[in-house]
Design a protein around this motif. Structure first.
Motif, PDB file in Angstrom:
ATOM      1  N   ALA A 113       1.075  -1.213  -0.097  1.00  0.00           N
ATOM      2  CA  ALA A 113      -0.097   0.099  -0.027  1.00  0.00           C
ATOM      3  C   ALA A 113       0.980   1.407  -0.150  1.00  0.00           C
ATOM      4  N   MET A 114       0.182   2.068  -0.699  1.00  0.00           N
ATOM      5  CA  MET A 114       1.154   3.488  -0.984  1.00  0.00           C
ATOM      6  C   MET A 114       0.430   4.647  -0.176  1.00  0.00           C
ATOM      7  N   PHE A 158       8.670  -6.090  -2.820  1.00  0.00           N
ATOM      8  CA  PHE A 158       7.611  -5.137  -2.275  1.00  0.00           C
ATOM      9  C   PHE A 158       7.763  -3.806  -2.800  1.00  0.00           C
ATOM     10  N   ILE A 159       9.073  -3.400  -2.639  1.00  0.00           N
ATOM     11  CA  ILE A 159       9.308  -1.956  -3.205  1.00  0.00           C
ATOM     12  C   ILE A 159       9.232  -1.667  -4.742  1.00  0.00           C
ATOM     13  N   VAL A 203       1.767  -5.166   7.798  1.00  0.00           N
ATOM     14  CA  VAL A 203       0.365  -5.064   8.322  1.00  0.00           C
ATOM     15  C   VAL A 203      -0.535  -6.165   8.122  1.00  0.00           C
ATOM     16  N   TYR A 204      -0.776  -6.901   9.010  1.00  0.00           N
ATOM     17  CA  TYR A 204      -1.827  -8.177   8.702  1.00  0.00           C
ATOM     18  C   TYR A 204      -3.097  -7.737   9.087  1.00  0.00           C
ATOM     19  N   ARG A 213      -0.345 -10.019   4.157  1.00  0.00           N
ATOM     20  CA  ARG A 213       0.494  -8.763   4.790  1.00  0.00           C
ATOM     21  C   ARG A 213       0.743  -7.855   3.922  1.00  0.00           C
ATOM     22  N   ILE A 214       0.497  -6.522   4.557  1.00  0.00           N
ATOM     23  CA  ILE A 214       0.575  -5.397   3.722  1.00  0.00           C
ATOM     24  C   ILE A 214       1.844  -4.573   4.237  1.00  0.00           C
ATOM     25  N   GLY A 215       2.910  -4.372   3.250  1.00  0.00           N
ATOM     26  CA  GLY A 215       3.997  -3.535   3.422  1.00  0.00           C
ATOM     27  C   GLY A 215       3.388  -1.893   3.023  1.00  0.00           C
TER      28      GLY A 215
END
Length: 281
Positions: A113-114, A158-159, A203-204, A213-215
């Motif tokens: 997520a950004m 991820f990035i 984040v879960y 899971r969200i970085g």
């Protein structure tokens, strides 16, 4: 249905019709939670199968350790003809006393997520706008869900996925080195993360049933004020993948309210504000 023995775990895996051993072993979300989430969590105990190199006597389940006994794949979806997309499974997890853990898991893999912050070129030091997306989300029963830009991580980093998603959803080309991981900066201190279970830093949103899971990343950019008006309300997204996304710009101070249904947005606000208080941003 068919069953094969997972060689690394030495346990049976049952598959539904249409899914092969090669399919499931090549599906990264299957290997990631099973091998690095379920197994490390249980491997803090002395009798876990396969036997771990060491155990943690301080873990609450040390005296009556649990073991992963079998996995049953119940259903699956494909993205296109060959790519495995989502998998629903049950994992049988129990100890010698017959006590069991709920083991129903929906596998969809990691996401990003950004938090994209835009500062008008004539703005004061505290004027920032966050970019949100408005789009249909059938699972939520919504045709206009307001949320942070986000996307699934496929085979890249991820990035890299975050940079790609920003370009696809927002039309902004941002280099990977211009993104800052809020998740990494907010890494829990030693001893504060599940007795050393070494979960990925992310984040879960629904850990009771889903592996996702969200970085969370942030990018801040100074733009002409007229550009803000041009972006707000812009229709974007990948049409050939069924995306119909409208951009919405809101003052950062109002983000928590404007996207209050979105766990990603609330997490980003909490991380950003906490890191700012600690002087890490």
């Amino acid at each position: 249905m068919s069953t094969f023995t997972h060689q690394e775990l030495n346990l049976p895996v049952t598959l539904p019709d249409g899914l092969t051993e090669k399919d499931i072993l090549g599906f990264k979300p299957f290997n990631t939670p099973i091998l690095t989430l379920i197994i490390p969590g249980l491997a803090l105990h002395p009798h876990q199968i396969p036997r771990p190199p060491k155990s943690n006597p301080n873990h609450p389940f040390h005296a009556e350790p649990y073991s992963l006994q079998s996995i049953t794949i119940q259903s699956f979806d494909r993205f296109g003809k060959d790519r495995l997309g989502f998998v629903k499974l049950t994992a049988a997890i129990a100890n010698a006393a017959g006590e069991k853990f709920p083991g129903a898991v929906f596998l969809r893999g990691p996401s990003v997520a950004m938090l994209v912050l835009l500062r008008p070129d004539d703005a004061g030091p505290d004027e920032r706008y966050a970019v949100l997306t408005v789009q249909p989300r059938i699972a939520a029963g919504a045709l206009a869900m307001v949320e942070l830009p986000a996307g699934m991580v496929d085979d890249g980093s991820f990035i890299g996925a975050a940079a790609k998603e920003i370009q696809e959803e927002l039309g902004l080309e941002i280099r990977e080195d211009e993104l800052t991981s809020l998740s990494d900066l907010a890494r829990p201190t030693d001893g504060a993360d599940g007795e050393g279970e070494n979960l990925p830093v992310a984040v879960y949103p629904s850990p009771g049933a889903c592996d996702e899971r969200i970085g969370i990343y942030v990018h801040e950019k100074t733009v002409p004020r007229d550009q803000l008006k041009e972006w707000s309300g812009k229709l974007t997204g990948l049409r050939d993948e069924g995306e119909k996304i409208t951009l919405k710009l809101v003052p950062l101070k109002d983000l928590w309210r404007e996207a209050s249904r979105d766990a990603k947005a609330l997490s980003a606000v909490a991380l950003w504000e906490g890191l700012r208080r600690e002087g890490k941003l």
